[in-house]
Write a protein that holds these residues in place. Structure first.
Motif, PDB file in Angstrom:
ATOM      1  N   ASN A  32      13.179  12.477  25.540  1.00 37.23           N
ATOM      2  CA  ASN A  32      14.323  11.690  25.108  1.00 37.23           C
ATOM      3  C   ASN A  32      14.549  11.714  23.604  1.00 37.23           C
ATOM      4  N   ASN A  33      14.232  12.804  22.942  1.00 36.21           N
ATOM      5  CA  ASN A  33      14.423  12.952  21.505  1.00 36.21           C
ATOM      6  C   ASN A  33      13.762  11.853  20.693  1.00 36.21           C
ATOM      7  N   GLN A  34      12.640  11.334  21.157  1.00 36.74           N
ATOM      8  CA  GLN A  34      11.953  10.281  20.430  1.00 36.74           C
ATOM      9  C   GLN A  34      10.622  10.758  19.873  1.00 36.74           C
ATOM     10  N   ASP A  35      10.454  12.054  19.696  1.00 36.81           N
ATOM     11  CA  ASP A  35       9.214  12.576  19.144  1.00 36.81           C
ATOM     12  C   ASP A  35       8.995  12.007  17.755  1.00 36.81           C
ATOM     13  N   ASN A  36       7.750  11.762  17.413  1.00 35.38           N
ATOM     14  CA  ASN A  36       7.352  11.285  16.098  1.00 35.38           C
ATOM     15  C   ASN A  36       7.862   9.891  15.769  1.00 35.38           C
ATOM     16  N   LYS A  37       8.491   9.201  16.688  1.00 31.07           N
ATOM     17  CA  LYS A  37       8.939   7.844  16.441  1.00 31.07           C
ATOM     18  C   LYS A  37       7.964   6.895  17.111  1.00 31.07           C
ATOM     19  N   PRO A  38       7.651   5.798  16.440  1.00 28.86           N
ATOM     20  CA  PRO A  38       6.747   4.840  17.063  1.00 28.86           C
ATOM     21  C   PRO A  38       7.405   4.136  18.237  1.00 28.86           C
ATOM     22  N   ILE A  39       6.616   3.834  19.221  1.00 28.41           N
ATOM     23  CA  ILE A  39       7.110   3.078  20.353  1.00 28.41           C
ATOM     24  C   ILE A  39       7.235   1.613  19.953  1.00 28.41           C
ATOM     25  N   VAL A  40       6.299   1.135  19.147  1.00 27.22           N
ATOM     26  CA  VAL A  40       6.288  -0.252  18.720  1.00 27.22           C
ATOM     27  C   VAL A  40       6.644  -0.320  17.240  1.00 27.22           C
ATOM     28  N   GLU A  41       7.638  -1.104  16.920  1.00 27.70           N
ATOM     29  CA  GLU A  41       7.972  -1.373  15.530  1.00 27.70           C
ATOM     30  C   GLU A  41       7.976  -2.872  15.369  1.00 27.70           C
ATOM     31  N   GLY A  42       7.636  -3.308  14.174  1.00 25.03           N
ATOM     32  CA  GLY A  42       7.631  -4.734  13.984  1.00 25.03           C
ATOM     33  C   GLY A  42       7.600  -5.130  12.533  1.00 25.03           C
ATOM     34  N   LYS A  43       7.661  -6.433  12.333  1.00 28.10           N
ATOM     35  CA  LYS A  43       7.530  -6.990  11.007  1.00 28.10           C
ATOM     36  C   LYS A  43       6.109  -7.499  10.856  1.00 28.10           C
ATOM     37  N   PHE A  44       5.540  -7.184   9.719  1.00 23.95           N
ATOM     38  CA  PHE A  44       4.190  -7.618   9.416  1.00 23.95           C
ATOM     39  C   PHE A  44       4.226  -8.540   8.203  1.00 23.95           C
ATOM     40  N   TYR A  45       3.463  -9.604   8.258  1.00 23.06           N
ATOM     41  CA  TYR A  45       3.198 -10.424   7.092  1.00 23.06           C
ATOM     42  C   TYR A  45       1.906  -9.894   6.479  1.00 23.06           C
ATOM     43  N   THR A 105      -5.769  -4.541  -8.088  1.00 26.40           N
ATOM     44  CA  THR A 105      -4.412  -4.021  -7.873  1.00 26.40           C
ATOM     45  C   THR A 105      -3.831  -4.495  -6.540  1.00 26.40           C
ATOM     46  N   LEU A 106      -4.656  -5.069  -5.696  1.00 30.09           N
ATOM     47  CA  LEU A 106      -4.213  -5.519  -4.377  1.00 30.09           C
ATOM     48  C   LEU A 106      -3.986  -7.022  -4.371  1.00 30.09           C
ATOM     49  N   LYS A 107      -2.900  -7.438  -3.775  1.00 32.31           N
ATOM     50  CA  LYS A 107      -2.626  -8.855  -3.589  1.00 32.31           C
ATOM     51  C   LYS A 107      -3.365  -9.325  -2.341  1.00 32.31           C
ATOM     52  N   HIS A 108      -3.954 -10.504  -2.431  1.00 39.31           N
ATOM     53  CA  HIS A 108      -4.588 -11.117  -1.269  1.00 39.31           C
ATOM     54  C   HIS A 108      -3.481 -11.596  -0.328  1.00 39.31           C
ATOM     55  N   TRP A 109      -3.775 -11.745   0.953  1.00 36.68           N
ATOM     56  CA  TRP A 109      -2.750 -12.071   1.947  1.00 36.68           C
ATOM     57  C   TRP A 109      -2.042 -13.395   1.689  1.00 36.68           C
ATOM     58  N   ASP A 110      -2.665 -14.295   0.912  1.00 38.55           N
ATOM     59  CA  ASP A 110      -2.041 -15.596   0.676  1.00 38.55           C
ATOM     60  C   ASP A 110      -1.394 -15.709  -0.708  1.00 38.55           C
ATOM     61  N   GLU A 111      -1.216 -14.593  -1.397  1.00 38.29           N
ATOM     62  CA  GLU A 111      -0.557 -14.565  -2.694  1.00 38.29           C
ATOM     63  C   GLU A 111       0.877 -14.055  -2.538  1.00 38.29           C
ATOM     64  N   PRO A 112       1.727 -14.330  -3.529  1.00 37.95           N
ATOM     65  CA  PRO A 112       3.087 -13.754  -3.475  1.00 37.95           C
ATOM     66  C   PRO A 112       3.022 -12.235  -3.418  1.00 37.95           C
ATOM     67  N   MET A 113       3.971 -11.650  -2.704  1.00 35.43           N
ATOM     68  CA  MET A 113       4.000 -10.190  -2.578  1.00 35.43           C
ATOM     69  C   MET A 113       4.359  -9.560  -3.918  1.00 35.43           C
ATOM     70  N   ASP A 114       3.836  -8.384  -4.162  1.00 32.89           N
ATOM     71  CA  ASP A 114       4.060  -7.651  -5.405  1.00 32.89           C
ATOM     72  C   ASP A 114       5.472  -7.072  -5.410  1.00 32.89           C
ATOM     73  N   THR A 115       6.248  -7.381  -6.435  1.00 32.28           N
ATOM     74  CA  THR A 115       7.614  -6.873  -6.529  1.00 32.28           C
ATOM     75  C   THR A 115       7.662  -5.475  -7.135  1.00 32.28           C
ATOM     76  N   LEU A 116       6.616  -5.054  -7.807  1.00 30.46           N
ATOM     77  CA  LEU A 116       6.502  -3.732  -8.434  1.00 30.46           C
ATOM     78  C   LEU A 116       7.527  -3.513  -9.540  1.00 30.46           C
ATOM     79  N   GLN A 117       8.174  -4.564  -9.996  1.00 29.99           N
ATOM     80  CA  GLN A 117       9.227  -4.436 -11.001  1.00 29.99           C
ATOM     81  C   GLN A 117       8.719  -3.970 -12.358  1.00 29.99           C
TER      82      GLN A 117
END
Length: 152
Positions: A32-45, A105-117
């Motif tokens: 069905n032309n879905q090669d290389n596409k994930p079956i599961v997509e989602g939002k991660f915190y 260089t890594l933000k801990h899971w309970d810190e604000p996300m890095d904007t990279l600005q």
């Protein structure tokens, strides 16, 4: 669901992804032309991404510029004792951009996300190169978003 079915029936072939997250291989198999596409997509915190670090869960997910990639097949690089193991289960963007493996260089899971600005043009170009690498090599399985009340 395919993981459970395959586990119960013993129907997993060694060349297939037992998690059912990806479909097909790098070649065209006509599904069905879905090669290389994930079956599961989602939002991660950041909190939910953290468990996919190769220790707490066998799968290894890494976020780069807001996209989450399944890097499980790159366990020798991103898994426990691999040279990039610090990035597993995290947003690796700043570390990749600055070529730093330092935990700072890594933000801990309970810190604000890095904007990279504050990245320089050179660091941004390096990060874009990494994005290209991840897009070619690993399936994108979702996006990294701030958890309300935690990462804002």
């Amino acid at each position: 669901m395919s993981f459970i079915k395959n586990f119960l029936t013993g129907g997993v072939k060694t060349s297939e992804d037992p998690t059912g997250l990806t479909q097909g291989s790098n070649g065209n198999n006509g599904d069905n032309n879905q090669d290389n596409k994930p079956i599961v997509e989602g939002k991660f915190y950041p909190r939910t991404l953290y468990k996919f670090n190769g220790h707490d869960d066998e799968k290894i997910f890494i976020a780069v510029k807001g996209k989450v990639y399944d890097c499980t097949q790159g366990r020798q690089f991103y898994g426990p004792s691999g040279p990039y193991s610090n990035f597993a289960g995290h947003d690796a963007s700043r570390g990749l951009a600055t070529n730093s493996f330092d935990l700072d260089t890594l933000k801990h899971w309970d810190e604000p996300m890095d904007t990279l600005q504050d990245l320089s043009e050179q660091e941004q170009a390096a990060l874009d190169g990494w994005v290209s690498h991840f897009e070619k090599k690993y399936p994108c399985i979702g996006t990294l978003v701030p958890e309300p009340g935690v990462n804002n």
